[in-house]
Design a protein around this motif. Structure first.
Motif, PDB file in Angstrom:
ATOM      1  N   TYR A 214       0.822  -1.206   0.000  1.00 35.81           N
ATOM      2  CA  TYR A 214       0.000   0.000   0.000  1.00 35.81           C
ATOM      3  C   TYR A 214       0.858   1.258   0.000  1.00 35.81           C
ATOM      4  O   TYR A 214       0.563   2.234  -0.705  1.00 35.81           O
ATOM      5  CB  TYR A 214      -0.938   0.001   1.210  1.00 35.81           C
ATOM      6  N   LYS A 233      -0.582   3.918  12.492  1.00 32.30           N
ATOM      7  CA  LYS A 233      -1.241   5.078  11.891  1.00 32.30           C
ATOM      8  C   LYS A 233      -1.387   4.894  10.381  1.00 32.30           C
ATOM      9  O   LYS A 233      -2.456   5.152   9.806  1.00 32.30           O
ATOM     10  CB  LYS A 233      -0.432   6.333  12.195  1.00 32.30           C
ATOM     11  N   GLU A 234      -0.314   4.424   9.725  1.00 34.25           N
ATOM     12  CA  GLU A 234      -0.355   4.236   8.269  1.00 34.25           C
ATOM     13  C   GLU A 234      -1.392   3.178   7.885  1.00 34.25           C
ATOM     14  O   GLU A 234      -2.137   3.344   6.911  1.00 34.25           O
ATOM     15  CB  GLU A 234       1.025   3.819   7.750  1.00 34.25           C
ATOM     16  N   GLY A 236      -4.041   2.290   9.650  1.00 36.92           N
ATOM     17  CA  GLY A 236      -5.372   2.807   9.937  1.00 36.92           C
ATOM     18  C   GLY A 236      -5.856   3.785   8.893  1.00 36.92           C
ATOM     19  O   GLY A 236      -7.035   3.760   8.497  1.00 36.92           O
ATOM     20  N   GLU A 237      -4.974   4.670   8.408  1.00 35.66           N
ATOM     21  CA  GLU A 237      -5.373   5.646   7.403  1.00 35.66           C
ATOM     22  C   GLU A 237      -5.786   4.975   6.096  1.00 35.66           C
ATOM     23  O   GLU A 237      -6.591   5.524   5.340  1.00 35.66           O
ATOM     24  CB  GLU A 237      -4.219   6.618   7.140  1.00 35.66           C
ATOM     25  N   ARG A 238      -5.248   3.793   5.834  1.00 35.01           N
ATOM     26  CA  ARG A 238      -5.581   3.075   4.604  1.00 35.01           C
ATOM     27  C   ARG A 238      -6.681   2.039   4.814  1.00 35.01           C
ATOM     28  O   ARG A 238      -6.966   1.244   3.918  1.00 35.01           O
ATOM     29  CB  ARG A 238      -4.313   2.414   4.038  1.00 35.01           C
ATOM     30  N   GLN A 239      -7.262   2.035   6.023  1.00 38.21           N
ATOM     31  CA  GLN A 239      -8.385   1.159   6.371  1.00 38.21           C
ATOM     32  C   GLN A 239      -8.045  -0.320   6.196  1.00 38.21           C
ATOM     33  O   GLN A 239      -8.880  -1.129   5.784  1.00 38.21           O
ATOM     34  CB  GLN A 239      -9.624   1.526   5.544  1.00 38.21           C
ATOM     35  N   TYR A 241      -6.149  -1.810   8.864  1.00 38.10           N
ATOM     36  CA  TYR A 241      -5.526  -2.118  10.143  1.00 38.10           C
ATOM     37  C   TYR A 241      -5.820  -3.553  10.583  1.00 38.10           C
ATOM     38  O   TYR A 241      -4.947  -4.242  11.119  1.00 38.10           O
ATOM     39  CB  TYR A 241      -6.001  -1.139  11.217  1.00 38.10           C
TER      40      TYR A 241
END
Length: 797
Positions: A214, A233-234, A236-239, A241
């Motif tokens: 990703y 964080k990375e 989670g931001e890309r959904q 997680y």
């Protein structure tokens, strides 16, 4: 338990020695490989498990099984249904079937015909909520309802764990079970196995980290910021997680964690926070590509078919010599930056400039084989092939008429009159054919009508660099936005035929955990360009002393800027264009010889070691592995060829070309390579950033350097004797004394230099520095001696 069976390497034709590993007692074990791509082609993992099946079946026989999802169409077309040979497996399957979950068994119709156990995901979907609760209780990972892929992977993993529980309950302590899970889609099964304490030795392999894919898809400076990413964080931001948590949990739960290359191991260490214990490189079934020493003929045949296509595509602008035309290509998924298409296009622009400035008569035709959205073939491309075919038919018709009239004239004993043989109608037909080849525009860059022509990355960059296939361009571009097929009306060739006909494959990838495309080029004897950010490139750097001499050009995209990497790629391609035809033939022979390194019969040893290590950790009372001993996965680095390599190098001849008449014997050089394979290379742990080799490598590097040292002193001594004879006949003993003084001084200096260099750990650094210093010192010595000798002769009475 003694592990006595040896793993034979007889297929490698003497290039690689036999590997006497303490192999697994497979008759007392069951091996299962679990992957989403078993009988289900999605990506590269399908190629891995499919090509590896034959060698694994040969080793394990009926104790080897694959597990994956059931898809009705795939099962009907690829699997032959049959009954399991092991009663315990039949019983475990029945237990799932009686509880409402459909399980299918059969032989996968590929080389090796391995057994497959396929779980019907849909039939077990009613258990999804309960299994989500089990996963949460096991590792506190929750899956959202809208992520169907993650939900399906949980169903597959839960069914696999259920199956293993039923199987081990019936088997008891013997035979032991090894389960190898591939990628995060199969990871849920491994997590549930370990949380439920089911007695199975587990191996988890990531072929590329999920988050790494990703991040690189978003054009992030990935490798220079590995230690700086906030992983949670990375993700989670890309959904993703929850997927990332599944992958990380599987990596930490497994008895042994492996990955496919050193560069991916560095990535996994940062992304998943576990260092892989074993590197398991991807291989190929080399016999499938074996041409029984006819690959040079196959290259010529396939190249002729490509030339026919080029004649039609460039009709009206065919003012370049096809005999001096080289064919480069790049192929793969349409990931413009990850696959290196961006840097390749920029390098082609610079290559075009160099060829024009140097007035080189070589033309380069470059193919981009990357699938994109299209609606049909380009009319101009189809028209070109139709005109070529029409011209071919016209030529044959005139030839038949000409041949018949010539034959009749010769039978009569007459010298034929050309005007009588070819009449006015024949000239009219030929003139019409010539006029039909006239073209008012430029040959098209793409062979298809693109749906998003203005926004397509390749076409946008072609417009930027201005390579529109004009007459003055020495680099021509053809974008074929579909995978090749032998049924295509435009370029009727399958991928293997096309690769064999090309001269160079260029794959300057930025993110490539392994890279099958350059590997396929290698086994077919086609040189290729790869990078030190691809698993294939790292593997070749470790196993081949001078990869460029064998047609494997490795770009540095990790420690160089984009502009420097682009210049390096340009120099690789420009140097390749300067080679003579004979040099390219020699290089193809060398490239094809490396195919043994990519054979699963060689690379399968790394999987053997991973399974043995997993067994020793799961069942330490039965299987013992010395944790301090390096793995017995020994490779043998190919030496630099004896003859001068045709690859561009600053250390070879000063002339830009080597003679086509150079003394070269392919069989003799191949035998020399085999005899010189002496220094074993141990593929052990994975380093972060700068790599340090094991002590064994240091010892072998010192041994090689010592051999060079002895050879150098013997050469010097022979030169000294010759100089002494000449000196004694021309001057007094003083000159002889002077020479021996310099000789002694040089030998002392050389010993000290070698002692200093012996502290180096890296073979290539030692070798390069050693040779440079030797030649410099020797040159200084001979210059000083001859100056002194000349002075003495002048001053001698």
């Amino acid at each position: 338990m003694p592990l006595s069976r040896s793993f034979s390497m007889t297929s490698l034709s003497g290039v690689l020695p036999q590997w006497e590993e303490e192999a697994l007692p497979v008759e007392e074990l069951l091996l299962f490989e679990v992957a989403w791509e078993v009988t289900n082609k999605v990506g590269g993992i399908y190629t891995v498990i499919q090509t590896k099946a034959k060698i694994t079946v040969e080793e394990w026989g009926e104790n080897y099984y694959m597990m994956g999802p059931y898809f009705e169409h795939n099962f009907k077309t690829q699997v032959e249904a049959c009954e399991p040979p092991n009663p315990a497996i039949r019983t475990a399957m029945d237990s799932l079937i009686h509880n409402g979950c459909q399980v299918h068994f059969g032989r996968w119709l590929i080389e090796g015909s391995p057994y497959v156990i396929l779980f019907d995901i849909g039939s077990a979907a009613w258990n999804l909520d309960r299994w989500k609760g089990d996963l949460w209780n096991a590792c506190a990972v929750g899956l959202p309802f809208h992520d169907r892929e993650a939900n399906d992977s949980l169903i597959l993993g839960s069914l696999a764990a259920w199956f293993f529980k039923e199987l081990t309950d019936r088997l008891g302590d013997k035979p032991n079970v090894v389960a190898h899970f591939h990628e995060w889609q199969a990871g849920a099964g491994l997590i549930l196995l370990r949380s439920r304490k089911i007695p199975v030795a587990t191996v988890f392999t990531t072929h590329a980290t999920l988050l790494g894919r990703y991040l690189c898809a978003g054009n992030v400076d990935f490798y220079n910021n590995l230690d700086k990413f906030d992983i949670d964080k990375e993700a989670g931001e890309r959904q993703i997680y929850h997927r990332y948590c599944l992958e990380r949990a599987a990596a930490h739960c497994a008895h042994v964690f492996t990955t496919v290359s050193e560069i991916t191991a560095v990535e996994a260490n940062h992304m998943l926070h576990r260092k892989p214990e074993v590197i398991t490189p991807n291989g190929l079934n080399v016999k499938k590509f074996s041409a029984m020493h006819e690959f040079q003929n196959l290259h010529a045949t396939s190249k002729a078919r490509i030339q026919e296509f080029v004649r039609g595509h460039f009709y009206g602008h065919l003012d370049f010599n096809l005999e001096k035309t080289l064919y480069f290509f790049i192929a793969g998924r349409y990931e413009f930056s990850n696959k290196g298409a961006d840097i390749f296009l920029e390098a082609l622009s610079r290559l075009n400039y160099l060829l024009r400035v140097h007035r080189n008569d070589v033309t380069v035709v470059v193919f981009f084989i990357m699938p994109a959205k299209t609606n049909n073939f380009n009319v101009e491309s189809l028209k070109g092939q139709a005109i070529r075919k029409q011209l071919w038919d016209t030529t044959h018709a005139v030839k038949e008429k000409f041949g018949k009239r010539l034959y009749e004239a010769l039978l009569k004993g007459e010298i034929p009159d050309m005007d009588a043989i070819l009449d006015r109608d024949d000239f009219t037909i030929m003139k019409r054919a010539i006029y039909a080849t006239q073209r008012h525009g430029l040959p098209p860059v793409t062979t298809h009508n693109m749906l998003d022509d203005s926004g397509d990355p390749i076409l946008s960059n072609v417009r930027r660099i201005g390579l529109f296939n004009s007459r003055t361009d020495r680099v021509k571009i053809i974008f074929h936005p579909e995978f090749l097929s032998s049924t295509s009306p435009l370029l009727p060739m399958d991928y293997e035929e096309f690769v064999r006909g090309c001269n160079l494959g260029v794959f300057p990838s930025y993110y490539e955990p392994w890279g099958y495309t350059p590997g396929e080029c290698t086994v077919m004897g086609i040189p290729s360009v790869t990078t030190n950010l691809s698993g294939f490139g790292c593997f070749m750097e470790e196993h081949v002393s001078d990869p460029a001499a064998y047609g494997i050009y490795i770009m540095d995209r990790r420690f160089r800027s984009a502009d420097e990497s682009c210049n390096q790629l340009t120099q690789f391609m420009f140097g390749f264009c300067q080679q003579s035809r004979r040099q390219r033939i020699i290089q193809r022979n060398r490239t094809e010889r490396l195919s043994d390194l990519l054979d699963w019969r060689y690379l399968g040893r790394f999987y053997v070691h991973a399974r043995l290590l997993a067994l020793s950790r799961a069942f330490p009372d039965k299987f013992n592995v010395d944790p301090m001993a390096p793995p017995k996965t020994e490779g043998f680095p190919y030496p630099r060829p004896y003859s001068v390599p045709p690859s561009p190098s600053a250390s070879v001849h000063s002339t830009p070309h080597h003679s086509d008449d150079e003394d070269y014997d392919e069989d003799e050089e191949a035998e020399r390579d085999r005899l010189n394979i002496k220094a074993p290379f141990v593929l052990g742990g994975v380093a972060d950033g700068n790599k340090t080799r094991p002590e064994a490598n240091t010892f072998h590097a010192h041994t090689h350097a010592h051999a060079l040292h002895v050879h150098a002193l013997h050469t010097l001594h022979a030169h000294a004797l010759r100089q002494t004879t000449e000196t004694e006949s021309l001057c007094s003993r003083f000159a002889v004394y002077t020479f021996h003084t310099f000789n002694t001084t040089f030998r002392t200096t050389f010993h000290n230099t070698f002692h200093t260099f012996s502290t180096f750990n890296t073979f290539h650094t030692l070798n390069t520095t050693f040779n440079t210093t030797f030649h410099h010192t020797y040159h200084t010595f001979t210059t000083t001696f001859h100056t002194t000798f000349h002075t003495f002769r002048v001053t001698e009475p």
